[in-house]
Design an enzyme around this catalytic site. Sequence first.
Site, PDB file in Angstrom:
ATOM      1  N   ASN A 137       0.870  -1.178   0.000  1.00 26.76           N
ATOM      2  CA  ASN A 137       0.000   0.000   0.000  1.00 26.76           C
ATOM      3  C   ASN A 137       0.907   1.227   0.000  1.00 26.76           C
ATOM      4  OD1 ASN A 137      -1.823   2.036   0.429  1.00 26.76           O
ATOM      5  ND2 ASN A 137      -2.459   1.356   2.469  1.00 26.76           N
ATOM      6  N   TRP A 138       0.991   1.860  -1.156  1.00 26.29           N
ATOM      7  CA  TRP A 138       1.916   2.985  -1.299  1.00 26.29           C
ATOM      8  C   TRP A 138       1.402   4.248  -0.599  1.00 26.29           C
ATOM      9  CZ3 TRP A 138       3.408   2.715  -7.260  1.00 26.29           C
ATOM     10  CH2 TRP A 138       4.020   1.480  -7.507  1.00 26.29           C
ATOM     11  N   LYS A 139       0.116   4.252  -0.226  1.00 30.31           N
ATOM     12  CA  LYS A 139      -0.513   5.430   0.404  1.00 30.31           C
ATOM     13  C   LYS A 139      -0.265   6.662  -0.472  1.00 30.31           C
ATOM     14  CE  LYS A 139      -0.230   3.081   4.806  1.00 30.31           C
ATOM     15  NZ  LYS A 139      -0.093   3.148   6.258  1.00 30.31           N
ATOM     16  N   HIS A 194      -9.612   0.780   5.230  1.00 32.65           N
ATOM     17  CA  HIS A 194      -8.308   1.050   5.848  1.00 32.65           C
ATOM     18  C   HIS A 194      -8.502   1.997   7.030  1.00 32.65           C
ATOM     19  CE1 HIS A 194      -4.186   2.291   6.490  1.00 32.65           C
ATOM     20  NE2 HIS A 194      -3.816   1.247   5.778  1.00 32.65           N
ATOM     21  N   GLU A 238      -6.842   4.410   8.057  1.00 30.87           N
ATOM     22  CA  GLU A 238      -6.653   5.835   7.752  1.00 30.87           C
ATOM     23  C   GLU A 238      -7.910   6.436   7.127  1.00 30.87           C
ATOM     24  OE1 GLU A 238      -2.933   5.379   5.628  1.00 30.87           O
ATOM     25  OE2 GLU A 238      -2.039   4.697   7.511  1.00 30.87           O
ATOM     26  N   GLU A 259      -5.037  -5.129  10.386  1.00 26.96           N
ATOM     27  CA  GLU A 259      -4.012  -4.127  10.622  1.00 26.96           C
ATOM     28  C   GLU A 259      -4.277  -3.440  11.965  1.00 26.96           C
ATOM     29  OE1 GLU A 259      -2.182  -2.687   6.678  1.00 26.96           O
ATOM     30  OE2 GLU A 259      -4.026  -1.569   6.939  1.00 26.96           O
ATOM     31  N   GLY A 317       2.768   2.171  10.778  1.00 28.63           N
ATOM     32  CA  GLY A 317       3.678   3.304  10.663  1.00 28.63           C
ATOM     33  C   GLY A 317       4.407   3.647  11.950  1.00 28.63           C
ATOM     34  N   SER A 354       3.811  -2.254  10.076  1.00 31.58           N
ATOM     35  CA  SER A 354       5.272  -2.277  10.244  1.00 31.58           C
ATOM     36  C   SER A 354       5.903  -3.600   9.797  1.00 31.58           C
ATOM     37  CB  SER A 354       5.659  -1.936  11.692  1.00 31.58           C
ATOM     38  OG  SER A 354       5.228  -0.624  12.020  1.00 31.58           O
ATOM     39  N   GLY A 374       3.022  -1.102   4.172  1.00 34.11           N
ATOM     40  CA  GLY A 374       3.067   0.317   3.849  1.00 34.11           C
ATOM     41  C   GLY A 374       4.478   0.744   3.486  1.00 34.11           C
ATOM     42  N   GLY A 375       5.158   1.376   4.428  1.00 33.59           N
ATOM     43  CA  GLY A 375       6.464   1.985   4.176  1.00 33.59           C
ATOM     44  C   GLY A 375       7.460   1.095   3.453  1.00 33.59           C
TER      45      GLY A 375
HETATM   46  P1  13P Z   1       3.249   0.350   7.537  1.00 30.67           P
HETATM   47  O1  13P Z   1       3.753  -0.932   6.919  1.00 30.67           O
HETATM   48  O2  13P Z   1       3.969   1.554   7.030  1.00 30.67           O
HETATM   49  O3  13P Z   1       3.174   0.256   9.022  1.00 30.67           O
HETATM   50  O4  13P Z   1       1.721   0.527   7.013  1.00 30.67           O
HETATM   51  C1  13P Z   1       0.826  -0.513   7.153  1.00 30.67           C
HETATM   52  C2  13P Z   1      -0.414  -0.179   6.416  1.00 30.67           C
HETATM   53  O5  13P Z   1      -1.199   0.640   6.844  1.00 30.67           O
HETATM   54  C3  13P Z   1      -0.662  -0.865   5.142  1.00 30.67           C
HETATM   55  O6  13P Z   1      -1.949  -0.613   4.671  1.00 30.67           O
END
Ligand code: 13P
Length: 250
Positions: A9-11, A95, A97, A167, A173, A213, A234-235
Amino acid sequence: MRDQIAAGNWKMNTTISEGVALAKGLVDNGKTTADKMIVCVPFTHLAKISDVLSSQLTVFLAAQNLASEASGAYTGEVSAAMLKEAGVQYVLVGHSERRTLYAEDASILRKKIALAQDAGLKVIFCLGEPLEVREAGTQNAVVQQQLEDGIYHLSAEDVSKLIIAYEPIWAIGTGKTASPEQAQDMHAYIRSSLETKYGSQIANAMSILYGGSVKPANSKEIFSQPDVDGGLVGGASLKLDSFVAIANSF
Ligand code: 13P
């Protein structure tokens, strides 16, 4: 057996050219030990990355969101039909967020799932508890409620088309990953809840991904848990090498 999936997930990261280069890198890298990789990219990148991903069956395309209405006067929104024509195969719904920063409640999520499935998009349904819930030890009840509110109105056929992503919000994050045991416990809980509602055949066939993470240093141990079928990353999905390493952790 269930699909083992590495989803990135590149956000709200990467420009179009950076995203195209990352997608090309994944295609050029070729097959990993994952059954499939999925990249969840910004709207602006979809059509171009769809071209990059055409005529191969290793990396699949996802959107990070879709509108809760089919079409019309909804400035700034992107519909399921638009995503479908852009070459999208999967879409994230729920999600944390979106739930917390954009106030998406269960009624919105249900509308999004219906529109996505009607358009032939596969939904990656995300859920997970905040820190205070984990500290109070009531995470199973909260996740059960998210399942009931978000997807338990669906038919068995429609629910079987979902991918679930657990998640825990406290792990997103933050660098603070759920331990392999915490992930396994919750994934087993989710699967048993699905079994109670829809039966063991459906529950045992559904992929449940862990997110929060995930990185190359912890992906192997997390993915080796029996009810963890991969990750939503994510990251660490923004760097080719680290995402490939994660996708090779099965
Ligand atoms: P991180 O891997 O950066 O913690 O993000 C997880 C996430 O929200 C994937 O959708």
